[in-house]
Design a protein around this motif. Structure first.
Motif, mmCIF file in Angstrom:
data_model
loop_
_atom_site.group_PDB
_atom_site.id
_atom_site.type_symbol
_atom_site.label_atom_id
_atom_site.label_comp_id
_atom_site.label_asym_id
_atom_site.label_seq_id
_atom_site.Cartn_x
_atom_site.Cartn_y
_atom_site.Cartn_z
ATOM 1 N N ALA A 88 9.353 -4.669 -5.087
ATOM 2 C CA ALA A 88 8.402 -3.736 -4.474
ATOM 3 C C ALA A 88 7.667 -4.440 -3.348
ATOM 4 O O ALA A 88 7.392 -5.637 -3.435
ATOM 5 C CB ALA A 88 7.399 -3.265 -5.530
ATOM 6 N N GLY A 89 7.356 -3.709 -2.304
ATOM 7 C CA GLY A 89 6.601 -4.308 -1.211
ATOM 8 C C GLY A 89 5.814 -3.267 -0.449
ATOM 9 O O GLY A 89 6.131 -2.072 -0.489
ATOM 10 N N ASP A 90 4.777 -3.704 0.245
ATOM 11 C CA ASP A 90 3.965 -2.793 1.053
ATOM 12 C C ASP A 90 3.260 -3.632 2.116
ATOM 13 O O ASP A 90 3.062 -4.837 1.929
ATOM 14 C CB ASP A 90 2.931 -2.074 0.177
ATOM 15 N N ASN A 91 2.875 -2.992 3.231
ATOM 16 C CA ASN A 91 2.170 -3.778 4.262
ATOM 17 C C ASN A 91 0.671 -3.818 4.037
ATOM 18 O O ASN A 91 -0.043 -4.564 4.681
ATOM 19 C CB ASN A 91 2.481 -3.220 5.668
ATOM 20 N N ALA B 271 -0.842 -2.498 -7.090
ATOM 21 C CA ALA B 271 0.474 -2.519 -7.749
ATOM 22 C C ALA B 271 0.562 -3.700 -8.712
ATOM 23 O O ALA B 271 1.078 -3.574 -9.824
ATOM 24 C CB ALA B 271 1.580 -2.591 -6.703
ATOM 25 N N ALA B 272 0.034 -4.852 -8.294
ATOM 26 C CA ALA B 272 0.048 -6.040 -9.160
ATOM 27 C C ALA B 272 -0.759 -5.775 -10.432
ATOM 28 O O ALA B 272 -0.349 -6.159 -11.540
ATOM 29 C CB ALA B 272 -0.513 -7.246 -8.406
ATOM 30 N N PRO C 9 11.504 -7.023 -15.066
ATOM 31 C CA PRO C 9 12.347 -7.456 -13.943
ATOM 32 C C PRO C 9 11.839 -6.863 -12.627
ATOM 33 O O PRO C 9 12.454 -5.994 -12.028
ATOM 34 C CB PRO C 9 13.718 -6.882 -14.319
ATOM 35 N N LEU C 10 10.660 -7.346 -12.213
ATOM 36 C CA LEU C 10 9.991 -6.708 -11.075
ATOM 37 C C LEU C 10 9.135 -7.722 -10.330
ATOM 38 O O LEU C 10 8.397 -8.485 -10.946
ATOM 39 C CB LEU C 10 9.125 -5.560 -11.620
ATOM 40 N N ASP C 11 9.238 -7.729 -9.015
ATOM 41 C CA ASP C 11 8.381 -8.577 -8.183
ATOM 42 C C ASP C 11 7.733 -7.744 -7.096
ATOM 43 O O ASP C 11 8.316 -6.766 -6.637
ATOM 44 C CB ASP C 11 9.206 -9.692 -7.513
ATOM 45 N N ILE C 12 6.534 -8.156 -6.673
ATOM 46 C CA ILE C 12 5.851 -7.425 -5.594
ATOM 47 C C ILE C 12 5.501 -8.403 -4.485
ATOM 48 O O ILE C 12 5.145 -9.555 -4.743
ATOM 49 C CB ILE C 12 4.586 -6.706 -6.121
ATOM 50 N N ILE C 13 5.628 -7.944 -3.245
ATOM 51 C CA ILE C 13 5.413 -8.819 -2.096
ATOM 52 C C ILE C 13 4.786 -8.005 -0.962
ATOM 53 O O ILE C 13 4.996 -6.794 -0.882
ATOM 54 C CB ILE C 13 6.774 -9.441 -1.655
ATOM 55 N N GLN C 14 3.984 -8.665 -0.119
ATOM 56 C CA GLN C 14 3.441 -7.967 1.052
ATOM 57 C C GLN C 14 4.381 -8.225 2.225
ATOM 58 O O GLN C 14 4.735 -9.374 2.500
ATOM 59 C CB GLN C 14 2.040 -8.496 1.371
ATOM 60 N N TRP C 15 4.810 -7.151 2.912
ATOM 61 C CA TRP C 15 5.749 -7.327 4.018
ATOM 62 C C TRP C 15 5.629 -6.176 5.004
ATOM 63 O O TRP C 15 4.887 -5.230 4.793
ATOM 64 C CB TRP C 15 7.179 -7.452 3.498
ATOM 65 N N ASP C 16 6.403 -6.275 6.081
ATOM 66 C CA ASP C 16 6.436 -5.245 7.112
ATOM 67 C C ASP C 16 7.745 -4.481 6.959
ATOM 68 O O ASP C 16 8.831 -5.058 7.012
ATOM 69 C CB ASP C 16 6.366 -5.932 8.492
#
Length: 432
Positions: free
Chosen positions: A284-287, A295-296, A318-325
């Protein structure tokens, strides 16, 4: 039945009228609804409602050991139960399904058709229910065993049941509003059963669903909508878990698939995915840093829930979250099997104008990370005109396989299933 994943609310049908003829005069139409109350076969549905409550009572006792009085139990549960019916243990839920089957035939006094437990799917009707879902949090207290009984036997020692009527009305040929129907129908229910009307702390919720000439009378079995099962930290546009489940199911995830939500918001889709498809890997990711933080927190709540179920086998998710564009994802070309996301509608987040640049850029980048030939994407948006234009610009890498129309909070939106062509997408960056 409580374990169904794409269903918002459950209710037992008292009676269904496929072609109900409403009187043209408002007074007469409302009077007919009042008279209907006495004719309805209430006995069996109330038995199902009572059974549903008795199962919840057992669950409450086991969870809260230190409760003495019914009133303290109600107080505690009023604010303390986030997940409602969904937090039943597996055993409770299986009991529920078996007992419903076992008990229904016993109430055979009625000559009416047998009652069924019916689901109300939030994808179809949204706004009216949203309000009532949030309010309904009263757990049953220790009288639940006699509740439905005392409405018929009139036992004096048990307390009087509190109830409310919720009317959902759709169609333009009715001479009355949903409020007027709920008020008059509710008055007749009160007279018939001698129950006490209470809009917030009620024991029984009677549902009156009117759709053009179709009328369904039911009794609610869920206190709080089942879509609130996974999310504890809500954002401005948090997607319902029920809708997230439907979107994931549409793309048919297979074991070992890598599933990405590049605009995850508060994480409703990947969290539902990790809970229901644990043999896939979810990213999962969001800016927005705020969205990533929410989400975390939701992921932490899910981990805690898993631990409390069975601490001996508590596993991670089985899930990771990251900040991205979204337009420049840190993922290797062709490394992702499925993209599932709720695109910005341009109402509460972003703008319609920005979408004209954002949508084509998103589709290009999603095309780059997806595996050619087998990759697929399921995308939800209400900005259908903009999406259609963007899709026509990237027709060489995405083709539309299916469109499903949904109602999201009263907005007419669409879920698109796209399939990745074999065409190679151009590389955006050389350094990945």
């Amino acid at each position: 039945v409580h374990r169904l994943r794409s269903v918002d609310n459950l209710f037992v049908v008292v009676q269904e009228f496929k072609d109900y003829q409403f009187n043209e005069s408002k007074e007469d139409a409302l009077k007919d609804l009042e008279d209907l109350v006495k004719k309805l076969p209430w006995t069996n549905p109330l038995k199902v409602w009572e059974l549903n409550n008795s199962l919840k009572k057992k669950k409450t006792k086991r969870k809260k050991h230190n409760l003495q009085s019914p009133s303290s139990r109600e107080k505690l549960n009023d604010g303390g139960e986030e997940g409602g019916a969904d937090q039943n243990s597996t055993n409770d839920q299986e009991d529920c399904a078996q007992n419903l089957v076992a008990v229904e035939p016993t109430g055979g006094q009625n000559t009416e058709k047998p009652q069924g437990v019916t689901s109300r799917n939030g994808v179809e009707e949204e706004e009216d229910n949203e309000q009532s879902d949030v309010k309904v949090e009263v757990q049953t207290s220790s009288e639940s065993g006699t509740k439905a009984g005392d409405s018929q036997t009139g036992e004096g020692e048990a307390k009087v049941l509190r109830f409310r009527v919720t009317c959902n009305r759709a169609g333009d040929k009715h001479s009355f509003t949903s409020n007027e129907a709920a008020r008059d129908f509710g008055g007749a229910v009160q007279e018939h059963f001698q129950w006490k009307a209470d809009m917030t702390n009620f024991d029984v919720e009677v549902l009156l669903n009117i759709h053009n000439n179709e009328v369904v009378v039911g009794i609610a079995l869920t206190e709080e909508s089942l879509h609130r099962r996974n999310i504890t930290h809500f954002g401005p546009t948090t997607l319902r878990s029920t809708l997230a489940y439907g979107m994931l199911r549409l793309c048919d995830p297979q074991p070992t698939d890598i599933i990405v939500d590049p605009m995850c918001g508060t994480g409703a889709i990947p969290i539902e995915g990790a809970a229901e498809w644990p043999y896939c890997y979810h990213i999962a990711g969001d800016n927005s840093p705020q969205a990533v933080k929410r989400a975390a927190n939701n992921i932490c709540s899910l981990l805690r829930k898993n631990e409390s179920k069975d601490s001996s086998t508590a596993l991670g998710v089985p899930l990771d979250i990251i900040q991205w564009d979204i337009c420049s994802l840190p993922l290797r070309t062709g490394s992702v099997d499925i993209v599932v996301t709720d695109m910005p509608f341009g109402k509460r987040i972003g703008s319609k104008k920005k979408n004209w640049d954002l949508y084509p850029a998103c589709l290009m980048e999603m095309g780059r990370i997806c595996t050619p030939g087998t990759g697929r994407a399921v995308l939800l948006t209400q900005d259908k005109k903009c999406f259609a234009k963007a899709l026509s610009r990237v027709g060489h890498i995405w083709r539309r396989a299916q469109t499903v129309w949904v109602n999201v909070g009263g907005l007419h939106a669409a879920v698109y299933l796209l399939r990745r062509t074999w065409e190679r997408a151009e590389e955006r960056r050389s350094f990945w």
